[in-house]
Design a protein around this motif. Sequence first.
Motif, short mmCIF file in Angstrom:
data_model
loop_
_atom_site.label_atom_id
_atom_site.label_comp_id
_atom_site.label_asym_id
_atom_site.label_seq_id
_atom_site.Cartn_x
_atom_site.Cartn_y
_atom_site.Cartn_z
N SER A 83 0.69 -1.35 0.21
CA SER A 83 0.08 0.16 -0.19
C SER A 83 1.11 1.35 0.04
O SER A 83 2.05 1.24 0.56
N LEU A 84 0.74 2.06 -0.81
CA LEU A 84 1.24 3.79 -0.04
C LEU A 84 0.20 4.43 -0.14
O LEU A 84 -1.46 4.28 -0.40
N ASN A 85 0.52 5.25 0.93
CA ASN A 85 0.07 6.06 2.13
C ASN A 85 0.26 7.60 2.25
O ASN A 85 1.03 7.79 2.27
N PHE A 86 -0.97 8.39 2.28
CA PHE A 86 -0.84 8.99 2.66
C PHE A 86 -1.50 10.30 3.61
O PHE A 86 -2.75 9.32 3.30
N SER A 87 -1.06 10.37 4.59
CA SER A 87 -1.96 11.42 5.25
C SER A 87 -1.93 12.51 5.97
O SER A 87 -0.52 13.37 5.41
N TYR A 88 -2.76 13.80 5.97
CA TYR A 88 -2.91 14.52 6.37
C TYR A 88 -3.48 15.30 7.48
O TYR A 88 -4.48 14.45 7.99
N PHE A 89 -2.62 15.86 8.25
CA PHE A 89 -3.00 16.84 9.25
C PHE A 89 -3.24 17.78 9.83
O PHE A 89 -2.97 19.10 9.04
N SER A 90 -4.35 18.13 10.14
CA SER A 90 -4.94 19.73 10.24
C SER A 90 -6.32 20.24 11.44
O SER A 90 -5.87 19.45 12.29
N LYS A 91 -6.61 21.32 11.52
CA LYS A 91 -8.11 21.36 12.16
C LYS A 91 -9.16 21.53 12.50
O LYS A 91 -9.51 21.53 10.89
N LEU A 92 -9.94 20.42 13.33
CA LEU A 92 -11.00 20.48 12.75
C LEU A 92 -12.45 20.34 13.71
O LEU A 92 -11.84 19.68 14.71
N PHE A 93 -13.16 21.82 13.50
CA PHE A 93 -13.81 22.29 15.82
C PHE A 93 -13.05 22.03 16.37
O PHE A 93 -13.24 22.16 17.16
N GLY A 94 -11.89 23.47 16.64
CA GLY A 94 -10.61 23.27 17.34
C GLY A 94 -9.66 22.23 17.77
O GLY A 94 -9.17 21.86 18.65
N LYS A 95 -10.14 20.78 17.00
CA LYS A 95 -9.56 19.93 17.38
C LYS A 95 -8.61 19.63 15.96
O LYS A 95 -8.71 19.18 15.19
N ARG A 135 -7.30 -2.23 -4.91
CA ARG A 135 -8.29 -1.64 -3.64
C ARG A 135 -7.73 -0.09 -3.28
O ARG A 135 -6.60 0.13 -3.44
N GLY A 136 -9.08 0.35 -2.88
CA GLY A 136 -8.72 1.90 -1.38
C GLY A 136 -8.73 2.17 -0.50
O GLY A 136 -10.15 1.34 -0.56
N MET A 137 -8.93 2.91 0.62
CA MET A 137 -9.25 3.26 1.35
C MET A 137 -8.78 4.45 1.46
O MET A 137 -7.78 5.31 1.61
N LEU A 138 -10.33 5.49 2.74
CA LEU A 138 -10.09 6.44 2.66
C LEU A 138 -10.47 6.57 4.64
O LEU A 138 -11.45 5.76 4.81
N THR A 139 -9.93 7.44 5.44
CA THR A 139 -9.78 7.67 6.59
C THR A 139 -9.86 9.00 6.94
O THR A 139 -9.36 9.86 6.51
N GLY A 140 -10.83 9.05 8.00
CA GLY A 140 -10.90 10.68 8.74
C GLY A 140 -10.96 10.25 10.39
O GLY A 140 -11.83 9.53 10.99
N THR A 141 -10.23 10.61 11.20
CA THR A 141 -10.06 10.27 12.91
C THR A 141 -9.75 11.95 13.20
O THR A 141 -9.27 12.71 12.54
N LEU A 142 -10.35 12.24 14.05
CA LEU A 142 -10.72 13.22 15.19
C LEU A 142 -10.08 13.55 16.56
O LEU A 142 -10.73 12.29 16.94
N VAL A 143 -8.86 13.50 16.63
CA VAL A 143 -8.46 13.29 18.44
C VAL A 143 -8.94 14.35 19.36
O VAL A 143 -9.30 15.31 19.12
N LEU A 144 -9.85 13.44 19.91
CA LEU A 144 -11.26 14.35 20.89
C LEU A 144 -10.06 14.65 22.28
O LEU A 144 -10.89 15.81 22.87
N LYS A 145 -9.33 13.82 22.43
CA LYS A 145 -7.79 14.28 23.42
C LYS A 145 -7.24 13.56 23.47
O LYS A 145 -6.95 11.91 23.36
N VAL A 179 -8.37 9.87 23.44
CA VAL A 179 -9.49 9.43 22.27
C VAL A 179 -9.63 9.89 21.08
O VAL A 179 -9.79 11.21 20.91
N THR A 180 -10.16 9.11 20.46
CA THR A 180 -10.80 9.54 18.98
C THR A 180 -11.88 8.71 18.40
O THR A 180 -11.98 7.78 18.45
N ILE A 181 -12.32 9.13 17.67
CA ILE A 181 -13.60 8.64 16.56
C ILE A 181 -12.92 9.61 15.10
O ILE A 181 -12.23 9.60 15.28
N GLY A 182 -13.61 8.12 14.72
CA GLY A 182 -14.17 8.92 12.96
C GLY A 182 -14.35 7.66 12.18
O GLY A 182 -15.38 7.12 12.74
N LEU A 183 -14.53 7.97 11.27
CA LEU A 183 -14.55 6.68 9.81
C LEU A 183 -13.63 6.03 8.44
O LEU A 183 -12.55 7.28 9.03
N LEU A 184 -14.35 5.55 8.75
CA LEU A 184 -13.03 4.17 7.00
C LEU A 184 -14.09 3.64 6.44
O LEU A 184 -14.83 3.12 6.51
#
Length: 325
Positions: free
Chosen positions: A127-139, A160-170, A177-182
């Motif tokens: 797999s070739l993996n690209f990750s991007y870090f930013s802010k969402l709702f101040g998190k 195949r392909g895979m997309l993820t989004g993870t929000l670091v709550l704490k 603690v994190t939540i996300g979608l895969l």
Amino acid sequence: MKKSFVLFGSFALICSASAQTKDSIPQKVQAIVADKFPAARVLNLSYEYNSGYKYSANAKGAASTQGRVESFHQAGGSLNVNFLNRRNWALGTSLGYQYTTLNLQESDLSAQPLKMRSKDFHYHYESLNFSYFSKLFGKMAIYSASIMTDGSEKGIERVRGMLTGTLVLKASKDVQVTIGLLGFVDPGAIVPVIPTFTYKQQYADGWMVDVLLPKGAFVRKTMLRNGRLSLGTDLNTTIFYLYDFLGSDKVYTLNQMEINSGLTYEHNLGRSFIATVKSGMKTIPRSRVFEKSERQNNYVWEASADPSFYVNVGLSFNPFAKKRR
């Protein structure tokens, strides 16, 4: 190793990316990976022995059959590296290989079943993996995209392909603690999107609760200064490709869901090496064979198995551990 990284998304791969450069991402993400026993490790080698078990199988249009796997062995390794690290993004790759050998009795994995025979399977993934870090709702938010291939000794069978989004709550020293979608870009996926949730909390005297859904959940305890004992359940998948299945000239995929419950002991050997021993009961709620270009629901063969005993030993190498400390 067993495509388990698909089940918990690219979160562990993102952690591996952040561990490699001290100042490449914000401190809150660093807190997640600053661990003597990180979830993502650069090089992993493992061997697993599984005792025999009975199974019941059904091929579409045929009567139910009974069989037994006398022994089941797996060996392989994986490599997770990032070759580009920037403050807000990282680019890396994951490579893996798995060799499976099993002895079957009264198996219907061919058009002419034999009383007893051995089968060997080779499976690899990239797999070739690209990750991007930013802010969402101040998190802190972590987005990733992966292009994945896999196959056998005959070559690459699927892309195949895979997309993820993870929000670091704490992300503090004691609680993360994190939540996300895969999301899957894969015609064989049973569901296209899976929610993810991670929760890790440190307690006094070396106790820890570590939850990584849908991958697994553990209660952990540090001991012997450089050791850690864990009790819990882990979800894995065994995949390999079948040729000349039931006399067909098509290429089929065997996808086997596995639930491993028991004890895990890890020991930090120093010099960035970690040894691991796992043992307990393996439950196989479902094994399916389907044409590689079809959905898993359109299977041609399905089996369920009795629980069995397993032992897994492994060695991992993480050259960036000193930077984390």
